[in-house]
Design a protein around this motif. Structure first.
Motif, mmCIF file in Angstrom:
data_model
loop_
_atom_site.group_PDB
_atom_site.id
_atom_site.type_symbol
_atom_site.label_atom_id
_atom_site.label_comp_id
_atom_site.label_asym_id
_atom_site.label_seq_id
_atom_site.Cartn_x
_atom_site.Cartn_y
_atom_site.Cartn_z
ATOM 1 N N MET A 1 -9.617 -28.231 -81.140
ATOM 2 C CA MET A 1 -8.635 -27.427 -80.428
ATOM 3 C C MET A 1 -8.842 -27.589 -78.932
ATOM 4 S SD MET A 1 -8.191 -23.325 -80.523
ATOM 5 C CE MET A 1 -8.631 -22.724 -78.909
ATOM 6 N N ALA A 2 -7.761 -27.685 -78.212
ATOM 7 C CA ALA A 2 -7.851 -27.821 -76.760
ATOM 8 C C ALA A 2 -8.372 -26.533 -76.158
ATOM 9 C CB ALA A 2 -6.471 -28.136 -76.172
ATOM 10 N N LYS A 3 -9.104 -26.691 -75.064
ATOM 11 C CA LYS A 3 -9.567 -25.489 -74.371
ATOM 12 C C LYS A 3 -8.353 -24.763 -73.810
ATOM 13 C CE LYS A 3 -10.080 -27.470 -69.822
ATOM 14 N NZ LYS A 3 -10.827 -27.547 -68.635
ATOM 15 N N GLU A 4 -8.490 -23.462 -73.653
ATOM 16 C CA GLU A 4 -7.392 -22.721 -73.052
ATOM 17 C C GLU A 4 -7.395 -22.987 -71.561
ATOM 18 O OE1 GLU A 4 -6.400 -18.755 -74.088
ATOM 19 O OE2 GLU A 4 -7.418 -18.943 -76.012
ATOM 20 N N ASN A 5 -6.237 -22.851 -70.960
ATOM 21 C CA ASN A 5 -6.077 -23.012 -69.528
ATOM 22 C C ASN A 5 -6.488 -24.399 -69.046
ATOM 23 O OD1 ASN A 5 -5.171 -20.334 -69.325
ATOM 24 N ND2 ASN A 5 -7.282 -19.614 -69.237
ATOM 25 N N LEU A 6 -5.662 -25.366 -69.377
ATOM 26 C CA LEU A 6 -5.861 -26.707 -68.854
ATOM 27 C C LEU A 6 -5.756 -26.644 -67.334
ATOM 28 C CD1 LEU A 6 -3.539 -28.581 -71.355
ATOM 29 C CD2 LEU A 6 -6.021 -28.801 -71.246
ATOM 30 N N SER A 7 -6.468 -27.522 -66.659
ATOM 31 C CA SER A 7 -6.395 -27.556 -65.198
ATOM 32 C C SER A 7 -5.040 -28.112 -64.768
ATOM 33 C CB SER A 7 -7.515 -28.424 -64.635
ATOM 34 O OG SER A 7 -7.247 -29.798 -64.903
ATOM 35 N N LEU A 8 -4.682 -27.879 -63.529
ATOM 36 C CA LEU A 8 -3.441 -28.409 -62.979
ATOM 37 C C LEU A 8 -3.414 -29.930 -63.107
ATOM 38 C CD1 LEU A 8 -0.772 -27.974 -61.497
ATOM 39 C CD2 LEU A 8 -2.063 -28.016 -59.349
ATOM 40 N N SER A 38 -11.515 -35.841 -69.608
ATOM 41 C CA SER A 38 -12.001 -34.472 -69.490
ATOM 42 C C SER A 38 -12.026 -33.856 -70.877
ATOM 43 C CB SER A 38 -11.088 -33.658 -68.573
ATOM 44 O OG SER A 38 -9.824 -33.488 -69.190
ATOM 45 N N SER A 39 -12.743 -32.764 -71.017
ATOM 46 C CA SER A 39 -12.815 -32.115 -72.324
ATOM 47 C C SER A 39 -11.445 -31.627 -72.772
ATOM 48 C CB SER A 39 -13.816 -30.962 -72.302
ATOM 49 O OG SER A 39 -13.412 -29.986 -71.358
ATOM 50 N N GLY A 40 -10.616 -31.146 -71.844
ATOM 51 C CA GLY A 40 -9.282 -30.674 -72.198
ATOM 52 C C GLY A 40 -8.387 -31.778 -72.721
ATOM 53 N N LEU A 41 -8.469 -32.956 -72.124
ATOM 54 C CA LEU A 41 -7.613 -34.069 -72.529
ATOM 55 C C LEU A 41 -8.124 -34.770 -73.783
ATOM 56 C CD1 LEU A 41 -6.772 -35.648 -69.061
ATOM 57 C CD2 LEU A 41 -5.393 -34.074 -70.421
ATOM 58 N N GLN A 42 -9.403 -34.684 -74.042
ATOM 59 C CA GLN A 42 -9.986 -35.341 -75.215
ATOM 60 C C GLN A 42 -10.002 -34.448 -76.451
ATOM 61 O OE1 GLN A 42 -10.625 -38.615 -75.234
ATOM 62 N NE2 GLN A 42 -9.759 -38.474 -73.184
ATOM 63 N N ALA A 43 -9.722 -33.154 -76.275
ATOM 64 C CA ALA A 43 -9.727 -32.215 -77.400
ATOM 65 C C ALA A 43 -8.666 -32.599 -78.420
ATOM 66 C CB ALA A 43 -9.471 -30.800 -76.889
ATOM 67 N N ARG A 44 -8.890 -32.237 -79.661
ATOM 68 C CA ARG A 44 -7.915 -32.454 -80.721
ATOM 69 C C ARG A 44 -7.133 -31.155 -80.902
ATOM 70 N NH1 ARG A 44 -10.539 -36.575 -80.832
ATOM 71 N NH2 ARG A 44 -11.441 -37.996 -82.280
ATOM 72 N N SER A 45 -5.851 -31.232 -80.609
ATOM 73 C CA SER A 45 -5.030 -30.031 -80.640
ATOM 74 C C SER A 45 -3.602 -30.391 -80.988
ATOM 75 C CB SER A 45 -5.060 -29.365 -79.258
ATOM 76 O OG SER A 45 -4.258 -28.223 -79.245
#
Length: 189
Positions: A1-8, A38-45
């Motif tokens: 799952m993607a982290k909440e609040n992806l960066s701009l 980044s962790s947000g872009l590599q997450a599976r969501s």
């Protein structure tokens, strides 16, 4: 799952990837944005990509879960929204500049047994009854100023069922949340 609040920067990257994938398919451009892992872009969501043309829906397809990184899911859903949404003809090269992209990065779904758990504006709804399925993203209720019952009725309709199907014990109701962002909001267009 993607982290909440992806960066701009992560949001800008995902929107750039979505637009680049569509442009490449249309043979208009093959320049791909530079992606910093980044962790947000590599997450599976799960994610949905929505296309709007002059404010009207022009395509929307998504996936609730993903086995690939979010970047790959967004690219795939952008192509599906532009070229495979059965409600619309495939996007033409002339339309690309008229289209605004919006991405919804999803949290995992959870089944509910009490519709009072649905928070309009926060939750999307996924309804299942037999072979019928219908989903509406959280922002649909907000954009249309719907209350909970109206949101449920429209999701039933989207599933091809009667508007009160949500009251039937055979109907499963699932909710999810989404981080929603688009080119207009981030002034990328």
């Amino acid at each position: 799952m993607a982290k909440e609040n992806l960066s701009l920067e992560e949001k800008r990257t995902l929107l750039g990837l979505a637009r680049s994938a569509i442009a490449a398919k249309l043979k208009l451009d093959s320049t791909w944005p530079q992606v910093q892992p980044s962790s947000g872009l590599q997450a599976r969501s799960g994610a949905f990509v929505t296309l709007h043309k002059r404010g009207a829906l022009r395509g929307c397809i998504g996936r609730f879960t993903a086995t690939s990184p979010l970047t790959a899911t967004v690219e795939e859903m952008a192509l599906a929204s532009a070229f495979e949404d059965p409600r619309f003809p495939p996007l033409s090269p002339a339309e690309l500049e008229e289209v605004d992209l919006e991405i919804s990065v999803l949290t995992p779904m959870r089944r509910i047994h009490n519709v009072e758990e649905i928070e309009v504006g926060r939750h999307g709804i996924y309804i299942v009854q037999g072979f019928h399925r219908g989903v509406l993203l959280p922002q649909v209720a907000t954009e249309n100023k719907w209350d909970r019952q109206t949101f449920l009725e429209h999701t039933c309709f989207k599933a091809g069922l009667g508007r009160d199907c949500w009251r039937d014990q055979k109907t499963e109701i699932h909710v999810f949340s989404a981080e929603v962002f688009g080119e207009k909001e981030l002034r990328l267009k």
